[in-house]
Structures are given as structure tokens and as C-alpha cells.
Design an enzyme around this catalytic site. Structure first.
Site, PDB file in Angstrom:
ATOM      1  N   TYR A  74      -1.828  23.529  12.190  1.00 28.16           N
ATOM      2  CA  TYR A  74      -2.221  22.243  12.279  1.00 28.16           C
ATOM      3  C   TYR A  74      -3.266  22.020  13.288  1.00 28.16           C
ATOM      4  O   TYR A  74      -4.016  22.900  13.828  1.00 28.16           O
ATOM      5  CB  TYR A  74      -0.933  21.337  13.259  1.00 28.16           C
ATOM      6  CG  TYR A  74      -0.708  19.829  12.952  1.00 28.16           C
ATOM      7  CD1 TYR A  74      -1.135  19.309  11.608  1.00 28.16           C
ATOM      8  CD2 TYR A  74      -0.840  19.154  14.214  1.00 28.16           C
ATOM      9  CE1 TYR A  74      -1.041  17.753  11.638  1.00 28.16           C
ATOM     10  CE2 TYR A  74      -1.021  17.868  13.704  1.00 28.16           C
ATOM     11  CZ  TYR A  74      -0.943  17.230  12.848  1.00 28.16           C
ATOM     12  OH  TYR A  74      -0.963  15.807  12.733  1.00 28.16           O
TER      13      TYR A  74
ATOM     14  N   SER B  86       4.999  11.225  -1.734  1.00 22.89           N
ATOM     15  CA  SER B  86       5.018  11.777  -0.326  1.00 22.89           C
ATOM     16  C   SER B  86       5.601  10.507   0.461  1.00 22.89           C
ATOM     17  O   SER B  86       5.511   9.563  -0.230  1.00 22.89           O
ATOM     18  CB  SER B  86       3.689  12.400   0.388  1.00 22.89           C
ATOM     19  OG  SER B  86       2.886  11.042   0.405  1.00 22.89           O
TER      20      SER B  86
ATOM     21  N   GLY C 137      -4.852  14.572   4.817  1.00 22.04           N
ATOM     22  CA  GLY C 137      -4.178  15.753   4.506  1.00 22.04           C
ATOM     23  C   GLY C 137      -4.751  16.586   3.909  1.00 22.04           C
ATOM     24  O   GLY C 137      -5.840  16.372   3.106  1.00 22.04           O
ATOM     25  N   GLY C 138      -4.402  18.010   3.558  1.00 27.21           N
ATOM     26  CA  GLY C 138      -4.847  19.075   2.996  1.00 27.21           C
ATOM     27  C   GLY C 138      -3.746  19.853   2.301  1.00 27.21           C
ATOM     28  O   GLY C 138      -3.654  21.102   2.397  1.00 27.21           O
ATOM     29  N   MET C 139      -2.867  19.232   1.256  1.00 25.04           N
ATOM     30  CA  MET C 139      -1.803  19.765   0.690  1.00 25.04           C
ATOM     31  C   MET C 139      -2.081  21.226  -0.119  1.00 25.04           C
ATOM     32  O   MET C 139      -1.144  21.863  -0.248  1.00 25.04           O
ATOM     33  CB  MET C 139      -0.907  18.828   0.040  1.00 25.04           C
ATOM     34  CG  MET C 139      -0.206  17.862   1.105  1.00 25.04           C
ATOM     35  SD  MET C 139       0.423  16.632  -0.167  1.00 25.04           S
ATOM     36  CE  MET C 139       1.846  17.323  -0.781  1.00 25.04           C
TER      37      MET C 139
ATOM     38  N   PHE D 284      -8.624  10.807   8.604  1.00 22.57           N
ATOM     39  CA  PHE D 284      -7.807   9.766   9.413  1.00 22.57           C
ATOM     40  C   PHE D 284      -6.811  10.884  10.198  1.00 22.57           C
ATOM     41  O   PHE D 284      -6.208  11.658   9.312  1.00 22.57           O
ATOM     42  CB  PHE D 284      -7.055   8.900   8.460  1.00 22.57           C
ATOM     43  CG  PHE D 284      -5.897   8.114   9.515  1.00 22.57           C
ATOM     44  CD1 PHE D 284      -6.366   7.297  10.168  1.00 22.57           C
ATOM     45  CD2 PHE D 284      -4.612   8.642   9.382  1.00 22.57           C
ATOM     46  CE1 PHE D 284      -5.151   6.497  11.100  1.00 22.57           C
ATOM     47  CE2 PHE D 284      -3.500   8.099   9.945  1.00 22.57           C
ATOM     48  CZ  PHE D 284      -4.016   7.161  10.962  1.00 22.57           C
TER      49      PHE D 284
END
Length: 324
Positions: A52, A148, A234-236, A258
Site C-alpha cells: 500500500y 466493486s 486504484g491499481g487492481m 485520488f
């Protein structure tokens, strides 16, 4: 008291453990809160894995949001028995938390399963819709990871504002789940996404909201109007965002990032209360809802992490530190 801790970063299934500890005495201005529910967010598991944006000092207590009931107070500002959101990032997979009274967000009586999730995902959805583009009724936006938790809240919040959403998912089996939440246009991601969006809507997007990165980010960017905005939260895919030069140069798109933690650092108390007040009212009226898949006890944290990490769930996974 009991708490879930990890002494090293790694696979949450392997590194999480439940330990007992002494209850912390209250100082002036503090309250003790019995934690009733705490969600397991993807960001929690990513943080435990050590991937993270922020690595807490070890050993660390797991969990970043939750709801509880005040059981003891040393000061003014909150009453025993009050339902409250506990501070973000406080380590919430515990039976009790001691926190500053000013850090607690009072909540109305209601569904604790729904209210426990107010701190992160609904606020993220609300801010993604309001902080970057002045959206009007009838405008079109597009989002990835529409199945999600954040995606589900975006569907509901956008609909309430009259904003149209193209919802992109990564597998066919997720389409019906998004439609059940109110998603009108749901598409499966792929190389022809921009053409599929145009065919389905006949419109250019004002805002693209991305939680996947990789090639998906570039495909979302290709749907934007000139000067449109892409916001990544996010970076899934675990891949770098692949934005085409044409979108950046000839379409003059704006790219932003963000992270809720940064918003908390900048937002005033009044701004925070305004966001959470509006979201709480929506939940209380039944206008905002997230499906719940399963609730685990604290002692079941290993199984809870395994279940959450595996994906393909039908809703959020929650912890019930003091029993279901």
C-alpha cells in the site's frame, strides 16, 4: 481486549494473528468504544501485504474503518451509548478502541452493517463524483471496477444526481450484479471498449473513474471528451496505467489521482461532517446500500482474509469483533 495484529508484511492469511492485550486507561478527552463491525477492504489486505501507499510501523493492528458504541467517556462531546464511526486508520479489527472524542463521528441508530462502511468507500465514491468535474444531470461518466464496493456506491450516487454511468467490469459474471444495483449500461472490458461505449451511449464521457490501471486506464481515456478528466484511485491490475499519447496530446485530457488519506489531511472538520452527514442520511433513508456477503468473528480472521482475498464475492466481507 483482543486485537488482530501482524508483525511482518506478507500474505494476510499467513501473517495475521489474534492476540490479547490490556485495556488502555482513558486520558482526559478520550472515549472507549466497543467495536461492533469493521469491513475488510481490499486496501486493508494490500496494506497488510506491504504493497500500500503507506506502511505502518510493525507490529501493526489491522483494519482501517469501523463502527462501535461508546462504553466509557473522560470528557465532553459524546455520551455513553452513542453509536460512532471510529477514526480512519485506527486499527479497527479489535474488540475495543480508545480514541480522542473529537476524532469520533457520531452516527444515528441504524443498520451497523451498512453504517460501518461509511468512512472509506462511500466517501471515496462521493468525492470522486464531486471533487474533479462539475457534473450536471444528463452528463455521462464511465467507471472501471463497477462491481466493486466503490463502484456500487458510484452507481447509486450518480443515479440520485441524474448522472449517467457506463459501468465497466472485467468478467461476464459481474454484469448482472451491477445491473441489480441500478447500472443501466454495463460493459465487459476489452480492446474495443471505446467503440462499445459509443455504440451504447452515442456520447463522449466527461469523467472517467479508474480503479484498475493497466490497459483499462487507456481504454477509459479514449472514451473522454476533449478536455475530459481521468481520475485513478486504484491499481487492481498491478500494472502501470497505459495512457495513449493521442488522448493526452490531441484530446488534452486531464489525469488526476485520488487517495482518501490525502483528502482527510486537507479537509476541515466541517467538510468532513458535510460529506459523512449526507452519506449517513442516504443510508438511513435506504437510498444507499452495499450488499453484504459474509460476517466473520475476530477469531475467524484467517478464514475471513482468505475468503476476501479470493475475490468473486457477492458483497462486502465484515468483521464482528464482539460477536455477530
Amino acid at each position: 481486549m483482543k486485537k488482530v495484529v501482524y508483525e511482518e508484511f506478507g500474505d494476510p492469511v499467513a501473517v495475521l494473528q489474534v492476540v490479547e492485550a490490556e485495556s488502555q486507561p482513558l486520558e482526559v478527552g478520550q472515549a472507549r468504544v466497543e467495536v461492533l463491525r469493521a469491513p475488510i477492504n481490499p486496501s486493508d489486505l494490500i496494506q497488510i501485504a506491504g504493497n500500500y501507499g503507506v506502511r505502518p510501523p510493525l507490529p501493526a493492528v489491522a483494519g482501517n474503518e469501523g463502527i462501535g458504541r461508546v462504553t466509557e467517556v473522560n470528557g465532553a462531546g459524546v455520551e455513553v451509548g452513542q453509536l460512532v464511526l471510529v477514526p480512519a486508520g485506527a486499527g479497527t479489527w479489535v474488540t475495543e478502541i480508545v480514541a480522542g472524542i473529537h476524532q469520533l463521528v457520531p452516527m444515528p441508530e441504524g443498520d451497523v452493517d451498512q453504517l460501518c462502511m461509511m468512512m472509506v468507500n462511500p466517501a471515496t465514491a462521493q468525492l470522486l463524483l464531486t471533487e474533479y468535474v462539475d457534473l450536471k444531470p444528463g452528463d455521462w461518466i464511465i467507471q472501471s471496477a463497477a462491481n466493486s464496493a466503490v463502484g456500487g456506491y458510484i452507481v447509486q450516487l450518480a443515479k440520485a444526481r441524474g448522472v449517467n454511468v457506463v459501468n465497466v467490469v472485467r468478467r461476464d459474471s459481474a454484469v448482472e450484479d451491477v445491473k441489480a444495483l441500478g447500472g443501466d449500461v454495463v460493459l465487459v472490458d476489452g480492446p474495443d471498449l471505446a467503440a462499445e461505449v459509443k455504440k451504447a451511449t452515442g456520447a463522449k464521457m466527461k469523467l472517467a473513474i479508474d480503479a484498475v490501471a493497466g490497459a483499462t486506464a487507456g481504454r477509459l481515456a479514449d472514451t473522454l471528451e476533449r478536455g475530459g478528466t481521468l481520475v485513478n484511485y486504484g491499481g487492481m491490475s498491478n500494472e502501470p496505467s497505459a495512457l495513449g499519447a493521442a488522448a493526452l496530446i490531441f484530446n488534452d485530457i486531464v489525469v488526476r489521482g485520488f487517495w482518501l488519506v490525502l483528502w482527510f489531511e486537507k479537509a476541515s472538520r466541517d467538510e468532513r461532517m458535510a460529506v459523512y452527514g449526507a452519506l449517513t442520511a442516504a443510508v438511513a433513508k435506504g437510498e444507499l446500500h452495499a450488499p453484504i456477503d459474509k460476517v466473520f468473528t475476530l477469531e475467524e480472521v484467517t478464514e475471513a482474509a482468505r475468503y476476501s482475498w479470493a475475490g468473486s464475492r457477492k458483497g462486502k466481507v465484515l468483521m464482528a469483533p464482539n460477536g455477530i
